[in-house]
Motif scaffolding. Structure first.
Motif, PDB file in Angstrom:
ATOM      1  N   VAL A  63      -1.169   0.580   4.346  1.00  0.00           N
ATOM      2  CA  VAL A  63       0.051   1.047   3.705  1.00  0.00           C
ATOM      3  C   VAL A  63      -0.246   2.413   3.092  1.00  0.00           C
ATOM      4  N   VAL A  64       0.592   3.401   3.403  1.00  0.00           N
ATOM      5  CA  VAL A  64       0.402   4.772   2.930  1.00  0.00           C
ATOM      6  C   VAL A  64       1.644   5.188   2.151  1.00  0.00           C
ATOM      7  N   ALA A  65       1.417   5.785   0.979  1.00  0.00           N
ATOM      8  CA  ALA A  65       2.540   6.187   0.128  1.00  0.00           C
ATOM      9  C   ALA A  65       2.202   7.484  -0.603  1.00  0.00           C
TER      10      ALA A  65
ATOM     11  N   MET B  81       4.043   1.670   6.701  1.00  0.00           N
ATOM     12  CA  MET B  81       3.133   0.562   6.971  1.00  0.00           C
ATOM     13  C   MET B  81       2.673   0.631   8.416  1.00  0.00           C
ATOM     14  N   TYR B  82       1.393   0.407   8.626  1.00  0.00           N
ATOM     15  CA  TYR B  82       0.813   0.378   9.958  1.00  0.00           C
ATOM     16  C   TYR B  82       0.066  -0.929  10.125  1.00  0.00           C
ATOM     17  N   ALA B  83       0.368  -1.652  11.205  1.00  0.00           N
ATOM     18  CA  ALA B  83      -0.340  -2.901  11.496  1.00  0.00           C
ATOM     19  C   ALA B  83      -1.503  -2.553  12.407  1.00  0.00           C
TER      20      ALA B  83
ATOM     21  N   LEU C  84       4.038   1.085  -5.782  1.00  0.00           N
ATOM     22  CA  LEU C  84       3.485   0.449  -4.583  1.00  0.00           C
ATOM     23  C   LEU C  84       2.542  -0.686  -4.959  1.00  0.00           C
ATOM     24  N   ASP C  85       1.665  -0.446  -5.908  1.00  0.00           N
ATOM     25  CA  ASP C  85       0.699  -1.478  -6.303  1.00  0.00           C
ATOM     26  C   ASP C  85       1.387  -2.723  -6.849  1.00  0.00           C
TER      27      ASP C  85
ATOM     28  N   ARG D 167      -3.484   1.812   0.887  1.00  0.00           N
ATOM     29  CA  ARG D 167      -3.814   0.448   0.462  1.00  0.00           C
ATOM     30  C   ARG D 167      -3.919  -0.418   1.697  1.00  0.00           C
ATOM     31  N   ARG D 168      -4.700  -1.469   1.612  1.00  0.00           N
ATOM     32  CA  ARG D 168      -4.823  -2.432   2.711  1.00  0.00           C
ATOM     33  C   ARG D 168      -4.378  -3.801   2.208  1.00  0.00           C
ATOM     34  N   LEU D 169      -3.528  -4.423   3.001  1.00  0.00           N
ATOM     35  CA  LEU D 169      -2.994  -5.738   2.688  1.00  0.00           C
ATOM     36  C   LEU D 169      -3.202  -6.622   3.904  1.00  0.00           C
ATOM     37  N   GLN D 170      -3.720  -7.804   3.676  1.00  0.00           N
ATOM     38  CA  GLN D 170      -3.907  -8.765   4.763  1.00  0.00           C
ATOM     39  C   GLN D 170      -2.998  -9.957   4.507  1.00  0.00           C
TER      40      GLN D 170
END
Length: 74
Positions: A44-46, A34-36, A54-55, A9-12
């Motif tokens: 975000v990887v799960a 989480m990777y920035a 996660l969602d 997933r991508r979160l900004q």
């Protein structure tokens, strides 16, 4: 390289909110990694088995921090 058993997933969020988001994930008992990528652009990887959980967390964070959540990648 991603495994079939993972979701991404991508979160900004604002860059100043990254530490808060990381703290939430660390308190979530292995929910995700989480990777920035740059500033507040987070990947975000799960495990796929925790995708629903996660969602829910990501939607809550995006709403609370006025962030943006991209459509699921996998």
């Amino acid at each position: 390289m991603l495994d079939d058993g993972l979701v991404v997933r991508r979160l900004q969020v604002k860059s100043q909110d990254v530490v808060f988001v990381k703290g939430v994930f660390e308190a979530s008992e292995g929910l995700c990694a989480m990777y920035a990528e740059r500033g507040g652009d987070l990947m975000v990887v799960a495990p796929a088995s925790r995708a629903l959980e996660l969602d829910v967390v990501l939607r809550d964070l995006a709403r609370e921090l006025q962030g943006a959540l991209d459509e699921p990648l996998i």
